[in-house]
Write an enzyme that holds these catalytic residues in place. Sequence first.
Site, mmCIF file in Angstrom:
data_model
loop_
_atom_site.group_PDB
_atom_site.id
_atom_site.type_symbol
_atom_site.label_atom_id
_atom_site.label_comp_id
_atom_site.label_asym_id
_atom_site.label_seq_id
_atom_site.Cartn_x
_atom_site.Cartn_y
_atom_site.Cartn_z
ATOM 1 N N LYS A 11 0.810 -0.941 -0.115
ATOM 2 C CA LYS A 11 0.048 0.148 0.035
ATOM 3 C C LYS A 11 0.694 1.182 0.024
ATOM 4 O O LYS A 11 2.097 1.284 0.295
ATOM 5 C CB LYS A 11 -1.014 0.047 1.296
ATOM 6 N N TYR A 51 -12.633 -2.261 -3.965
ATOM 7 C CA TYR A 51 -12.791 -2.219 -2.739
ATOM 8 C C TYR A 51 -14.463 -1.873 -2.632
ATOM 9 O O TYR A 51 -15.081 -1.649 -1.636
ATOM 10 C CB TYR A 51 -12.358 -1.014 -1.943
ATOM 11 N N ASN A 114 -2.075 0.481 6.682
ATOM 12 C CA ASN A 114 -1.746 -0.730 7.065
ATOM 13 C C ASN A 114 -0.877 -1.576 6.301
ATOM 14 O O ASN A 114 -0.693 -2.811 6.565
ATOM 15 C CB ASN A 114 -2.827 -1.602 7.839
ATOM 16 N N HIS A 117 -2.283 -5.619 1.352
ATOM 17 C CA HIS A 117 -3.591 -5.801 1.256
ATOM 18 C C HIS A 117 -3.391 -7.531 0.964
ATOM 19 O O HIS A 117 -2.346 -7.755 0.385
ATOM 20 C CB HIS A 117 -4.391 -5.391 0.165
ATOM 21 N N GLU A 128 -9.477 -10.850 -7.547
ATOM 22 C CA GLU A 128 -8.628 -9.712 -7.562
ATOM 23 C C GLU A 128 -7.314 -9.805 -8.261
ATOM 24 O O GLU A 128 -6.836 -8.839 -9.012
ATOM 25 C CB GLU A 128 -8.132 -9.744 -6.006
HETATM 26 P P1 ATP Z 1 -7.130 -5.832 3.304
HETATM 27 O O1 ATP Z 1 -8.558 -5.993 2.544
HETATM 28 O O2 ATP Z 1 -6.602 -4.490 2.698
HETATM 29 O O3 ATP Z 1 -6.113 -7.047 3.254
HETATM 30 P P2 ATP Z 1 -8.372 -6.914 5.958
HETATM 31 O O4 ATP Z 1 -8.629 -7.983 4.821
HETATM 32 O O5 ATP Z 1 -7.342 -6.965 6.981
HETATM 33 O O6 ATP Z 1 -7.427 -5.967 4.921
HETATM 34 P P3 ATP Z 1 -10.847 -5.354 5.794
HETATM 35 O O7 ATP Z 1 -11.718 -5.616 6.739
HETATM 36 O O8 ATP Z 1 -11.016 -6.126 4.234
HETATM 37 O O9 ATP Z 1 -9.325 -5.627 6.266
HETATM 38 O O10 ATP Z 1 -10.686 -4.016 5.237
HETATM 39 C C1 ATP Z 1 -10.045 -3.334 4.468
HETATM 40 C C2 ATP Z 1 -9.121 -2.290 4.539
HETATM 41 O O11 ATP Z 1 -9.978 -1.101 4.946
HETATM 42 C C3 ATP Z 1 -8.182 -2.363 5.623
HETATM 43 O O12 ATP Z 1 -6.907 -3.096 5.432
HETATM 44 C C4 ATP Z 1 -8.045 -1.177 5.865
HETATM 45 O O13 ATP Z 1 -6.804 -0.504 5.249
HETATM 46 C C5 ATP Z 1 -9.262 -0.553 5.716
HETATM 47 N N1 ATP Z 1 -9.998 -0.396 7.117
HETATM 48 C C6 ATP Z 1 -10.703 -1.464 7.683
HETATM 49 N N2 ATP Z 1 -11.031 -1.039 8.761
HETATM 50 C C7 ATP Z 1 -11.056 0.343 9.012
HETATM 51 C C8 ATP Z 1 -11.230 1.160 10.104
HETATM 52 N N3 ATP Z 1 -12.089 0.883 10.960
HETATM 53 N N4 ATP Z 1 -10.649 2.550 9.874
HETATM 54 C C9 ATP Z 1 -10.156 2.765 8.694
HETATM 55 N N5 ATP Z 1 -9.667 1.937 7.734
HETATM 56 C C10 ATP Z 1 -10.080 0.931 8.043
HETATM 57 MG MG MG Z 2 -10.086 -7.380 3.097
#
Ligand code: ATP
Ligand code: MG
Length: 140
Positions: A11, A51, A114, A117, A128
Amino acid sequence: MTTQQTFSILKPDATRRNLTGAINQKFEENGLRIVAQKRIHMTREQAEGFYAVHKERPFFGELVDFMISEPVVVQVLEGENAVLKNREIMGATNPEEADAGTIRKEFALSIGENSVHGSDSDENAEIEIAYFFKPEELVG
Ligand code: ATP
Ligand code: MG
């Protein structure tokens, strides 16, 4: 043994801080092979489409703005149980909850920024990968 492929993004917080090598070292030393890779600057349309499952979530706008703020590296990782293994190497979404030694524990700045992804299922990995790569761009 089940060889799988999964989709990964380094990211904007990772590219900005010059951490792409350090993060990919984690994947490679844990047995995942990078079989496709490119550095791109996502358009808003691409990020919103990628997304789309999160479009009703309160953080959707923030997430899209972040993902288009700087270049990212999109890549395909291959290995035994790659989907699950990648998620283990990444650690929990919130770096404060991530296990020691995971990418998010070591590198992530916050739940939003974070660093990585990773696909959450075999089915989503396929979707994806196809969103960013043509089949001939994957070379094992
Ligand atoms: P990713 O899909 O990016 O691998 P993930 O599967 O661990 O991450 P998801 O629940 O799919 O988490 O959320 C997608 C992304 O949205 C997260 O990686 C994070 O960057 C963002 N995100 C999730 N929750 C929050 C939140 N509460 N506040 C801000 N950003 C968030
Ligand atoms: Mg995810």
